[in-house]
Structure formats: structure tokens, C-alpha cells
Design an enzyme around this catalytic site. Structure first.
Site, PDB file in Angstrom:
ATOM      1  N   LYS A   1       0.935  -0.941  -0.134  1.00 56.27           N
ATOM      2  CA  LYS A   1      -0.203  -0.214   0.036  1.00 56.27           C
ATOM      3  C   LYS A   1       1.089   1.629   0.039  1.00 56.27           C
ATOM      4  O   LYS A   1       1.575   1.411   0.669  1.00 56.27           O
ATOM      5  CB  LYS A   1      -1.077  -0.056   1.250  1.00 56.27           C
ATOM      6  CG  LYS A   1      -1.565   0.568   1.056  1.00 56.27           C
ATOM      7  CD  LYS A   1      -3.058   0.087   0.506  1.00 56.27           C
ATOM      8  CE  LYS A   1      -4.054   1.595   0.060  1.00 56.27           C
ATOM      9  NZ  LYS A   1      -5.582   0.336  -0.195  1.00 56.27           N
TER      10      LYS A   1
ATOM     11  N   ASP B   1      -7.346   3.999  -4.654  1.00 50.53           N
ATOM     12  CA  ASP B   1      -8.191   4.374  -3.037  1.00 50.53           C
ATOM     13  C   ASP B   1      -8.488   5.836  -3.613  1.00 50.53           C
ATOM     14  O   ASP B   1      -8.870   6.100  -4.264  1.00 50.53           O
ATOM     15  CB  ASP B   1      -6.961   3.164  -2.112  1.00 50.53           C
ATOM     16  CG  ASP B   1      -7.624   3.428  -0.656  1.00 50.53           C
ATOM     17  OD1 ASP B   1      -7.407   2.182  -1.019  1.00 50.53           O
ATOM     18  OD2 ASP B   1      -7.373   4.286   0.499  1.00 50.53           O
TER      19      ASP B   1
HETATM   20  P1  NDP Z   1     -12.913   7.572  -2.556  1.00 51.61           P
HETATM   21  O1  NDP Z   1     -11.781   8.983  -2.983  1.00 51.61           O
HETATM   22  O2  NDP Z   1     -13.857   7.703  -4.400  1.00 51.61           O
HETATM   23  O3  NDP Z   1     -14.027   7.892  -1.507  1.00 51.61           O
HETATM   24  C1  NDP Z   1     -14.194   8.114  -0.797  1.00 51.61           C
HETATM   25  C2  NDP Z   1     -15.112   8.712   0.356  1.00 51.61           C
HETATM   26  O4  NDP Z   1     -15.426   8.183   1.960  1.00 51.61           O
HETATM   27  C3  NDP Z   1     -16.149   9.595  -0.210  1.00 51.61           C
HETATM   28  O5  NDP Z   1     -17.131  10.294  -0.129  1.00 51.61           O
HETATM   29  C4  NDP Z   1     -15.349  10.635   1.012  1.00 51.61           C
HETATM   30  O6  NDP Z   1     -15.505  12.162   1.640  1.00 51.61           O
HETATM   31  C5  NDP Z   1     -15.749   9.708   2.107  1.00 51.61           C
HETATM   32  N1  NDP Z   1     -14.480   9.855   3.232  1.00 51.61           N
HETATM   33  C6  NDP Z   1     -12.930   9.650   2.817  1.00 51.61           C
HETATM   34  N2  NDP Z   1     -12.154   9.801   4.447  1.00 51.61           N
HETATM   35  C7  NDP Z   1     -13.267  10.140   4.896  1.00 51.61           C
HETATM   36  C8  NDP Z   1     -13.066  10.614   6.417  1.00 51.61           C
HETATM   37  N3  NDP Z   1     -12.153  10.579   7.028  1.00 51.61           N
HETATM   38  N4  NDP Z   1     -14.172  11.049   7.112  1.00 51.61           N
HETATM   39  C9  NDP Z   1     -15.531  10.792   6.536  1.00 51.61           C
HETATM   40  N5  NDP Z   1     -15.422  10.487   5.222  1.00 51.61           N
HETATM   41  C10 NDP Z   1     -14.439   9.898   4.503  1.00 51.61           C
HETATM   42  O7  NDP Z   1     -12.310   6.068  -2.109  1.00 51.61           O
HETATM   43  P2  NDP Z   1     -12.587   4.955  -2.609  1.00 51.61           P
HETATM   44  O8  NDP Z   1     -14.649   4.620  -2.790  1.00 51.61           O
HETATM   45  O9  NDP Z   1     -12.396   4.265  -3.531  1.00 51.61           O
HETATM   46  O10 NDP Z   1     -12.388   4.493  -0.767  1.00 51.61           O
HETATM   47  C11 NDP Z   1     -13.416   4.049   0.056  1.00 51.61           C
HETATM   48  C12 NDP Z   1     -12.934   3.262   1.474  1.00 51.61           C
HETATM   49  O11 NDP Z   1     -13.391   1.852   0.353  1.00 51.61           O
HETATM   50  C13 NDP Z   1     -11.929   3.129   1.552  1.00 51.61           C
HETATM   51  O12 NDP Z   1     -11.524   2.777   2.968  1.00 51.61           O
HETATM   52  C14 NDP Z   1     -11.278   2.560   0.674  1.00 51.61           C
HETATM   53  O13 NDP Z   1      -9.786   1.979   1.511  1.00 51.61           O
HETATM   54  C15 NDP Z   1     -11.822   1.241   0.386  1.00 51.61           C
HETATM   55  N6  NDP Z   1     -11.519   0.228  -0.906  1.00 51.61           N
HETATM   56  C16 NDP Z   1     -11.541   1.397  -1.736  1.00 51.61           C
HETATM   57  C17 NDP Z   1     -11.290   0.309  -3.033  1.00 51.61           C
HETATM   58  C18 NDP Z   1     -10.654  -0.167  -4.473  1.00 51.61           C
HETATM   59  O14 NDP Z   1     -11.170  -0.214  -5.200  1.00 51.61           O
HETATM   60  N7  NDP Z   1     -10.766   1.851  -4.634  1.00 51.61           N
HETATM   61  C19 NDP Z   1     -10.929  -1.402  -3.064  1.00 51.61           C
HETATM   62  C20 NDP Z   1     -10.954  -1.888  -1.586  1.00 51.61           C
HETATM   63  C21 NDP Z   1     -11.222  -0.860  -0.403  1.00 51.61           C
HETATM   64  P3  NDP Z   1     -14.850  13.128   0.986  1.00 51.61           P
HETATM   65  O15 NDP Z   1     -14.671  13.598  -1.057  1.00 51.61           O
HETATM   66  O16 NDP Z   1     -15.758  14.358   2.218  1.00 51.61           O
HETATM   67  O17 NDP Z   1     -13.519  13.082   1.740  1.00 51.61           O
HETATM   68  O1  2IT Z   2      -8.111  -1.355  -0.295  1.00 53.94           O
HETATM   69  C1  2IT Z   2      -8.141  -1.994  -1.707  1.00 53.94           C
HETATM   70  O2  2IT Z   2      -7.960  -2.866  -2.236  1.00 53.94           O
HETATM   71  C2  2IT Z   2      -7.621  -1.133  -2.661  1.00 53.94           C
HETATM   72  N1  2IT Z   2      -7.591  -0.399  -3.113  1.00 53.94           N
HETATM   73  C3  2IT Z   2      -7.798  -2.180  -4.689  1.00 53.94           C
HETATM   74  C4  2IT Z   2      -6.127  -2.125  -4.451  1.00 53.94           C
HETATM   75  C5  2IT Z   2      -6.045  -3.226  -6.374  1.00 53.94           C
HETATM   76  O3  2IT Z   2      -5.074  -3.135  -6.700  1.00 53.94           O
HETATM   77  O4  2IT Z   2      -6.784  -2.695  -6.574  1.00 53.94           O
END
Ligand code: NDP
Ligand code: 2IT
Length: 445
Positions: free
Chosen positions: A125, A165
Site C-alpha cells: 500500500k 484508493d
Molecule cells: P473515494 O476517494 O472515491 O471516496 C471516499 C469517500 O469516503 C468520500 O465520500 C469521502 O468523503 C469519504 N471519506 C474519506 N475519508 C473520510 C473521512 N476521514 N471521514 C469521513 N468521510 C471520509 O475512495 P474509495 O471509494 O475508493 O474508497 C473508500 C473506502 O474503500 C476506503 O476505505 C478504501 O480503502 C476502500 N477500498 C477501496 C477500493 C477501491 O477499489 N477503490 C478497494 C477496496 C477498498 P470526502 O470526499 O468528504 O472526503
Molecule cells: O484496498 C484495496 O483493496 C484497494 N484499494 C484496491 C487495490 C488494488 O490493487 O486494486
């Protein structure tokens, strides 16, 4: 003192103050006691001591120039945690809260998640404390180019393959890929989540959200139930939240909330496909705040609040770590919620996790429920290696199969240790065992 507790003492001393990292390690260790009793070979080979220590940690300066011509400096990181099962694989997070502890917890979780997928991926990561919010496209591009100027010497399609992420989506990945290609003079699948015309896979953007919903579907099947007609709350409004909502709508469930760091919108009428399309435009193009939703469609805006006080059958935390505490977990249960599928990484704090496990609801931890994202990244790598493009249907079918298999493997591991309904224990044990056995085979390295 048991092997686990002896290692725990060392880990907590050596990583003092790294709250999130220690939280993630403790949760895994809590599941492994019976595994260590049955398998003394792990202690003999120092598996736990090695598995908690990243193989390599890279920390670097990221200088860039803002639109006013002023020099800015951020900190960049990549934690290459474990390569027993394949090249390091895992996302990059750009958010002001990013630090060593946060990225180490994410890298550690990623090792077990990637193992659970049964695909050949190690765990890693990275990211930066850079905040893309409020920055111009030009500033984001300059930051991404500077970040990749250093990161490129450490990664490669057979070595370490980053992805997105929080704060890293299509725009950021594009700028980083462009810079990698320029410096290295090679067009390879070094990043996943790429644009569809330059090496990306169909369904990768959807994969994490869809996968989290597929996992909930599998859990409900154990009770002969379906998602159709269920009232669902979702936190977040980014990539994972958006596509969890899309899949829930397709399956006939009703999504009543989304959120961002400003607050939660509650729409009892349901966030249907048309409203969701508007949210995607708001978040992915205009980069606005979720509260604008209520000005457009009505419903309630709960300023500064999270969605967990809203009555629902199923909850999908899809924002960030520790966004659901013990009190909120209890409120969800009191309101009748009995399915929790984590799209985010470690969104439930330790109190919430214990409450969910004790209550025997259908509770899936992130490392199982959100593994669809990284799994589809692997399918993207496969397409890049063979210079092929798969259809949407083929990728989606494969994603669904992978989630079904993860669900089955998780339950099987939990059942082997006498707790068939404990998905936390099952995911930790199944994820750990495969990595630990590969490490045994490969010697003390
Ligand atoms: P994005 O940046 O697309 O969206 C993040 C969302 O979460 C936004 O709505 C944001 O609001 C909110 N958020 C982030 N930080 C905070 C905080 N500290 N407090 C309150 N709200 C918060 O990210 P993703 O959708 O890609 O990721 C969301 C989660 O999913 C994370 O935990 C990530 O690790 C996990 N994840 C993502 C994967 C992927 O493929 N993208 C794969 C597996 C897990 P704001 O815009 O106001 O900051
Ligand atoms: O937390 C996760 O699994 C991710 N942000 C996706 C990682 C990836 O390599 O697609």
C-alpha cells in the site's frame, strides 16, 4: 505467555503510537490463537515476527509547484509488505490523514485480503498526505508527476503494481501512468484501474462496490434470503459507495443514504438510478459536496453525522477506517439491521466488531467483502499480460465467482475452527494460512 502474545508485545513496542496498524494486527492475532496451537511449525519459522514487518518501506519527498508558483512539499510512501504469493499489489491513497500507521494497517490487511482471493498477489500500500480536494487539475497533475518520478524506481509490472484508493481515481491514475511511461519508456500494466482505452479493464471501476454487494448476497443466501426489498444504508459517496448503490438498485434493494466528510444525506424514497447518476456527476466531475443532493431531490441532510442512526436491514460502510463505533453498532442492531458488509477497509472499530460478532448477525469484514476491487485488478493484469480485452459480462461473471469463492473459503476456515458464522475469524485464518505456508516453503527470507 503464548507465542502470539510474545510477538504482540514486541510489535506493540516496536511500532508504538501506530494506532491503526496495531489495531489491524491485534484483530488478526485474535483470530489466530487456535491456528498456532495446531501448527507449531509457524512459531519455529518465526512466521508472525516476519509477517508483521513490511519487507520494504519507502518514504520520500514529493516537491511540486502550486498555481501561485509557490513550492509545496508532501510526503510519499510505499509499503511493500509481503511478496510470498506474488508481486506486491495494493492501492495508493491521497488524503491529508495519510501517515505511516494508516498505510501500514492498509498494507497489512492487503496481504490477507489478496491471499483470500486465491489469486497470485502479494500485499502493499502507498500514498501521500497530499489533499486533492480544492486543487486544480493542473496542481493534481504536477503532484502526481512528482510522486511518480520517485515511485517509478520501485515498481514494475512484475514487482509492485499500485492502484487507486481514497483520493486516487481515474484522473490521478492517468497522470501517474503518463509519467511512468515517460520516464521508463515502457507501456506495461504497472498500475491497475487504468482508463479503458489505455489498458484498463471493464468493470474495474465498479468492482469493489459490486463485490461488496455480491458478498452480502452470499451471506443472505445462508438464510435463504435475497437483497430484493431490503432497505440499505451506505456511507461514503466515492467510488466504492457509488457502485455499491448501483448494484443494490439493480438487485431491487432500496438505498436510503450516502455521505461524505461533511455529513449524511437521508432519502427515504430511495436513491434510484437517476438520482445516482446525478451523484456521480456531482462527485466525479464537479467534485462537489453531498449536501447538494437534498437541495436537488429533497430528503434530509444530517450535518456532521454518519448514516448509522438510520433504520435499515443492511449497512454498507464504504468511506474510511473507524467510521462506525460500538455505540453506532448497537444502534444499528437496535434498529433491526442484520447484515453489515464492509466496502471500506477496517470501517468498524474494535468495539463495533465485537458487538457484531457477539450478535451473530451477518457481518463481513472488509478484507473479505471488499476484495472484489483487487481481484478485478488482477483480471486487468491478466488482460494486460495476454494483450487481450475481456467483455463486461466476462469480467463481471468472474468477479462474482471470486466473491462466491471467498465467501465459501471464509466460512470453511471458520467452520474448521468451530465458528462457522464468524466471518472475521474465517477471513483471517484462510488469508493467513495460505501466506504462512508459502513463507514456510520459501525459507527464512
Ligand atoms: P473515494 O476517494 O472515491 O471516496 C471516499 C469517500 O469516503 C468520500 O465520500 C469521502 O468523503 C469519504 N471519506 C474519506 N475519508 C473520510 C473521512 N476521514 N471521514 C469521513 N468521510 C471520509 O475512495 P474509495 O471509494 O475508493 O474508497 C473508500 C473506502 O474503500 C476506503 O476505505 C478504501 O480503502 C476502500 N477500498 C477501496 C477500493 C477501491 O477499489 N477503490 C478497494 C477496496 C477498498 P470526502 O470526499 O468528504 O472526503
Ligand atoms: O484496498 C484495496 O483493496 C484497494 N484499494 C484496491 C487495490 C488494488 O490493487 O486494486
Amino acid at each position: 505467555m503464548s507465542y502470539i502474545e510474545r510477538v504482540w508485545e514486541k510489535v506493540s513496542q516496536r511500532n508504538a503510537g501506530e494506532v491503526e496498524f496495531l489495531q489491524a494486527v491485534r484483530e488478526v492475532f485474535d483470530s489466530l490463537e487456535p491456528v498456532m496451537e495446531r501448527n507449531p511449525q509457524y512459531e519455529a519459522a518465526g512466521i508472525l515476527e516476519r509477517i508483521v514487518e513490511p519487507e520494504r518501506q519507502i518514504i520520500f519527498r514529493v516537491p511540486w509547484v502550486d498555481d501561485q508558483g509557490k513550492a509545496q512539499v508532501n510526503r510519499g510512501f510505499r509499503f511493500e509488505f509481503n511478496s510470498a504469493l506474488g508481486p506486491y499489489k495494493g492501492g495508493l491513497r491521497f488524503h491529508p490523514s495519510v501517515n505511516q500507521s494508516v498505510l501500514k494497517f492498509l498494507g497489512f490487511e492487503q496481504v490477507f485480503k489478496n491471499s483470500l482471493t486465491t489469486l497470485m498477489m502479494g500485499g502493499g500500500k502507498g500514498g501521500s498526505d497530499f489533499d486533492p480536494k480544492g486543487k486544480s487539475d493542473n496542481e493534481v497533475m504536477h503532484f502526481c508527476q512528482s510522486f511518480m518520478t520517485e515511485l517509478q524506481r520501485h515498481i514494475g509490472h512484475h514487482t509492485d503494481v499500485p492502484a487507486g484508493d481514497i483520493g486516487v481515481g481515474a484522473r490521478e491514475l492517468g497522470y501517474m501512468f503518463g509519467q511512468y511511461k515517460r520516464i521508463r519508456n515502457e507501456f506495461t500494466g504497472v498500475l491497475t484501474g487504468k482508463g479503458i482505452t489505455w489498458g484498463g479493464s471493464l468493470i474495474r471501476p465498479e468492482a469493489t462496490g459490486y463485490g461488496t454487494v455480491y458478498f452480502a448476497e452470499e451471506m443472505l443466501k445462508t438464510r435463504d434470503e435475497k437483497l430484493e426489498g431490503k432497505v440499505c444504508t451506505i456511507s461514503g459517496s466515492g467510488n466504492v459507495a457509488q457502485f455499491a448503490a448501483e448494484k443494490l438498485n439493480q438487485l431491487g434493494a432500496k438505498v436510503v443514504s450516502l455521505s461524505d466528510s461533511g455529513g449524511t444525506i437521508y432519502d427515504p424514497a430511495g436513491i434510484d438510478a437517476e438520482k445516482l447518476a446525478w451523484v456521480m456527476e456531482l462527485k466525479n466531475r464537479r467534485r462537489g459536496r453531498i449536501k447538494e443532493y437534498t437541495e436537488k431531490f429533497g430528503g434530509e441532510y444530517l450535518e456532521g453525522e454518519r448514516p448509522w442512526s438510520i433504520k435499515c436491514d443492511c449497512a454498507f460502510p464504504c468511506a474510511t477506517q473507524n467510521e462506525l463505533n460500538g455505540e453506532e453498532a448497537q444502534t444499528l442492531l437496535d434498529n433491526g439491521c442484520y447484515v453489515v458488509s464492509e466496502g471500506a477497509n477496517m470501517p468498524s472499530d474494535p468495539d463495533a466488531v465485537n458487538i457484531f460478532i457477539d450478535s451473530k448477525i451477518l457481518y463481513a469484514p472488509g478484507k473479505a467483502a471488499n476484495a472484489g476491487g483487487v481481484s478485478t485488478s488482477y483480471l486487468e493484469m491478466r488482460q494486460n499480460s495476454s494483450r487481450n480485452n475481456w467483455t463486461r459480462e466476462r469480467v463481471d461473471k468472474k468477479l462474482n465467482e471470486i466473491m462466491v469463492n471467498i465467501h465459501a473459503a471464509t466460512r470453511a476456515a471458520a467452520a474448521e475452527y468451530g465458528e462457522p458464522d464468524n466471518y472475521v475469524m474465517g477471513a483471517n485464518i484462510a488469508g493467513f494460512t495460505k501466506v504462512a505456508n508459502a513463507m514456510l516453503d520459501q525459507g527464512i527470507v
